[in-house]
Design an enzyme around this catalytic site. Structure first.
Site, mmCIF file in Angstrom:
data_model
loop_
_atom_site.group_PDB
_atom_site.id
_atom_site.type_symbol
_atom_site.label_atom_id
_atom_site.label_comp_id
_atom_site.label_asym_id
_atom_site.label_seq_id
_atom_site.Cartn_x
_atom_site.Cartn_y
_atom_site.Cartn_z
ATOM 1 N N THR A 34 0.802 -1.241 0.000
ATOM 2 C CA THR A 34 0.000 0.000 0.000
ATOM 3 C C THR A 34 0.831 1.286 0.000
ATOM 4 O OG1 THR A 34 -0.150 0.087 2.402
ATOM 5 C CG2 THR A 34 -1.902 -1.123 1.271
ATOM 6 N N TRP A 35 2.105 1.182 -0.333
ATOM 7 C CA TRP A 35 2.915 2.400 -0.360
ATOM 8 C C TRP A 35 2.367 3.316 -1.458
ATOM 9 C CZ3 TRP A 35 8.791 2.858 -1.914
ATOM 10 C CH2 TRP A 35 9.289 4.079 -1.424
ATOM 11 N N TYR A 68 3.617 5.547 5.530
ATOM 12 C CA TYR A 68 2.992 5.746 4.222
ATOM 13 C C TYR A 68 1.957 6.868 4.289
ATOM 14 C CZ TYR A 68 5.181 1.222 3.197
ATOM 15 O OH TYR A 68 6.081 0.193 3.042
ATOM 16 N N SER A 214 10.652 -0.284 -12.955
ATOM 17 C CA SER A 214 11.497 0.914 -12.965
ATOM 18 C C SER A 214 12.767 0.762 -12.105
ATOM 19 C CB SER A 214 10.696 2.131 -12.502
ATOM 20 O OG SER A 214 10.303 1.944 -11.167
ATOM 21 N N LEU A 215 12.797 -0.218 -11.212
ATOM 22 C CA LEU A 215 13.987 -0.393 -10.368
ATOM 23 C C LEU A 215 15.114 -1.122 -11.090
ATOM 24 C CD1 LEU A 215 12.480 -1.422 -6.889
ATOM 25 C CD2 LEU A 215 13.253 0.829 -7.605
HETATM 26 P P1 NDP Z 1 5.846 -2.963 -6.582
HETATM 27 O O1 NDP Z 1 7.025 -3.723 -7.037
HETATM 28 O O2 NDP Z 1 4.746 -3.659 -5.901
HETATM 29 O O3 NDP Z 1 5.296 -2.187 -7.872
HETATM 30 C C1 NDP Z 1 4.187 -1.333 -7.816
HETATM 31 C C2 NDP Z 1 3.991 -0.759 -9.217
HETATM 32 O O4 NDP Z 1 3.624 -1.819 -10.104
HETATM 33 C C3 NDP Z 1 2.898 0.279 -9.304
HETATM 34 O O5 NDP Z 1 3.335 1.249 -10.247
HETATM 35 C C4 NDP Z 1 1.719 -0.504 -9.880
HETATM 36 O O6 NDP Z 1 0.882 0.303 -10.639
HETATM 37 C C5 NDP Z 1 2.410 -1.485 -10.766
HETATM 38 N N1 NDP Z 1 1.629 -2.725 -10.943
HETATM 39 C C6 NDP Z 1 0.989 -3.436 -9.998
HETATM 40 N N2 NDP Z 1 0.414 -4.521 -10.525
HETATM 41 C C7 NDP Z 1 0.673 -4.491 -11.850
HETATM 42 C C8 NDP Z 1 0.328 -5.335 -12.929
HETATM 43 N N3 NDP Z 1 -0.384 -6.441 -12.740
HETATM 44 N N4 NDP Z 1 0.754 -4.997 -14.164
HETATM 45 C C9 NDP Z 1 1.475 -3.876 -14.357
HETATM 46 N N5 NDP Z 1 1.850 -3.047 -13.375
HETATM 47 C C10 NDP Z 1 1.448 -3.347 -12.125
HETATM 48 O O7 NDP Z 1 6.415 -1.739 -5.711
HETATM 49 P P2 NDP Z 1 6.153 -1.169 -4.249
HETATM 50 O O8 NDP Z 1 7.255 -0.228 -3.966
HETATM 51 O O9 NDP Z 1 4.789 -0.649 -4.097
HETATM 52 O O10 NDP Z 1 6.347 -2.436 -3.284
HETATM 53 C C11 NDP Z 1 5.277 -3.249 -2.850
HETATM 54 C C12 NDP Z 1 4.929 -2.986 -1.399
HETATM 55 O O11 NDP Z 1 5.999 -3.353 -0.542
HETATM 56 C C13 NDP Z 1 4.688 -1.496 -1.063
HETATM 57 O O12 NDP Z 1 3.473 -1.026 -1.558
HETATM 58 C C14 NDP Z 1 4.827 -1.540 0.432
HETATM 59 O O13 NDP Z 1 3.661 -2.077 1.032
HETATM 60 C C15 NDP Z 1 6.018 -2.502 0.597
HETATM 61 N N6 NDP Z 1 7.328 -1.815 0.663
HETATM 62 C C16 NDP Z 1 8.057 -1.912 1.821
HETATM 63 C C17 NDP Z 1 9.273 -1.278 1.947
HETATM 64 C C18 NDP Z 1 10.040 -1.396 3.226
HETATM 65 O O14 NDP Z 1 11.003 -0.635 3.416
HETATM 66 N N7 NDP Z 1 9.701 -2.293 4.107
HETATM 67 C C19 NDP Z 1 9.836 -0.466 0.850
HETATM 68 C C20 NDP Z 1 9.030 -0.481 -0.346
HETATM 69 C C21 NDP Z 1 7.842 -1.134 -0.418
HETATM 70 P P3 NDP Z 1 -0.559 0.814 -10.111
HETATM 71 O O15 NDP Z 1 -0.341 1.406 -8.749
HETATM 72 O O16 NDP Z 1 -0.967 1.793 -11.160
HETATM 73 O O17 NDP Z 1 -1.477 -0.368 -10.059
#
Ligand code: NDP
Length: 297
Positions: A34-35, A68, A214-215
């Site tokens: 949910t970030w 968040y 993107s990473l």
């Molecule tokens: P993710 O790797 O989950 O990627 C999220 C991105 O992928 C968004 O742009 C999303 O778009 C897109 N996406 C999602 N599903 C699809 C799909 N089926 N096809 C194409 N694109 C897709 O990145 P996050 O950084 O959000 O990491 C996941 C979660 O991990 C976070 O939300 C958070 O809860 C946690 N986290 C924890 C951290 C820590 O330090 N402990 C650090 C970073 C993250 P859209 O939103 O438009 O659907």
């Protein structure tokens, strides 16, 4: 009707794809991140609908954090899970600067309030800060005794941090470690993952989609990734998720803000990659052969 049947089919597949926590609790291998969710008021209703659909589809683990949106994400999650709290495995995180004995209880209470619940299923230290690890572990165990949290863990801990934590009197109470992990970032496979596996300590993979690729440049458009996805009639993103949860002790928490993305992610729970496909992915993105610094965002 067809939709309902499809939901049931996907939910059943996800109910079978689980990871077992040290206390024997089984959680779905695919959860929801949910970030950045809750940041834009205009997207609020669609984000809530997406999270709720994710729960219907069996991605019942939801990961959030007090960080968040400085509480906005927790508020949105609270609204999304209202009326379905008991079906959800709720994870939140405390800021390191709030993890000391004077602050952790208040931080946890504030998270509970925003989430509209009386307990967290899992509470994580977001990353290691200045508070000594024995103090963090003690604070977590106290919250557990009080029933505010059911279990606790850490995030962004490398193997040396884990060793140190487990040497503290209450450190072995840690239930899991949440770290960055995706096909294009496999450093933890060298030492952290084996260390945790030896102790039956699951890993929660954040950024399992490499933030939509993107990473890691060249991940989503890699030829092998594209070919395997095309052969299976799935997207490269679904392939990344299936790859992430292949071992049985990794939970992936993709974040999606639309119902379409949630649906696609939930479908990945039924995908089992073959040995041959895994070998091809290993050739394209080789596992580490030496210690690498822990990847973080
Ligand atoms: P993710 O790797 O989950 O990627 C999220 C991105 O992928 C968004 O742009 C999303 O778009 C897109 N996406 C999602 N599903 C699809 C799909 N089926 N096809 C194409 N694109 C897709 O990145 P996050 O950084 O959000 O990491 C996941 C979660 O991990 C976070 O939300 C958070 O809860 C946690 N986290 C924890 C951290 C820590 O330090 N402990 C650090 C970073 C993250 P859209 O939103 O438009 O659907």
């Amino acid at each position: 009707m067809a939709n309902r049947e499809a939901i049931m089919r996907i939910a059943e597949a996800n109910a079978k794809r689980t990871v077992t926590l040290p206390d024997g609790t089984r959680v779905p291998a695919l959860g929801q991140g949910t970030w950045n969710i809750g940041d834009k008021p205009g997207s609020r209703q669609s984000e809530i609908a997406a999270l709720r659909l994710g729960v219907e589809l069996g991605m019942t683990l939801i990961d959030t954090a007090e960080m968040y949106g400085e509480g906005e994400s927790e508020r949105l999650v609270g609204e999304a899970i209202a009326g379905m709290r008991d079906r959800v495995f709720l994870v939140s995180k405390v800021y390191p600067h709030n993890s000391g004995r004077d602050r952790i209880a208040a931080s946890c209470e504030a998270s509970l309030k925003r989430l509209g619940t009386d307990r967290l299923d899992l509470y994580l230290l977001h990353w290691r800060g200045r508070v000594p690890l024995d103090e963090v572990a003690e604070g977590m165990e106290r919250l557990k005794e009080q029933g505010k949290i059911l279990r606790w863990g850490v995030s962004n801990f490398d193997v040396s941090d884990m060793r140190e934590l487990f040497e503290t009197p209450k450190g072995a109470g840690c239930a899991l470690n949440q770290v960055l992990y995706h096909l294009g970032s496999r450093g933890i496979e060298y030492d952290l993952l084996p260390w945790q596996r030896e102790r039956r300590l699951p890993t929660m993979a954040y950024c399992p989609l490499a933030q939509a690729g993107s990473l890691r440049k060249g991940l989503i458009d890699n030829e092998t990734v594209r070919d395997i996805a095309a052969d299976r009639n799935i997207t490269p993103f679904q392939l990344l998720l299936a790859w992430c949860i292949r071992g049985g002790d990794v939970i992936a928490i993709p974040k999606a803000s639309s119902e379409n993305h949630v649906w696609a992610n939930a479908e990945a729970g039924a995908l089992m990659l073959t040995e041959e496909e895994l070998r091809r992915l290993d050739s394209a993105f080789p596992p580490p052969t030496r210690k690498l610094p822990l990847d973080i965002v």
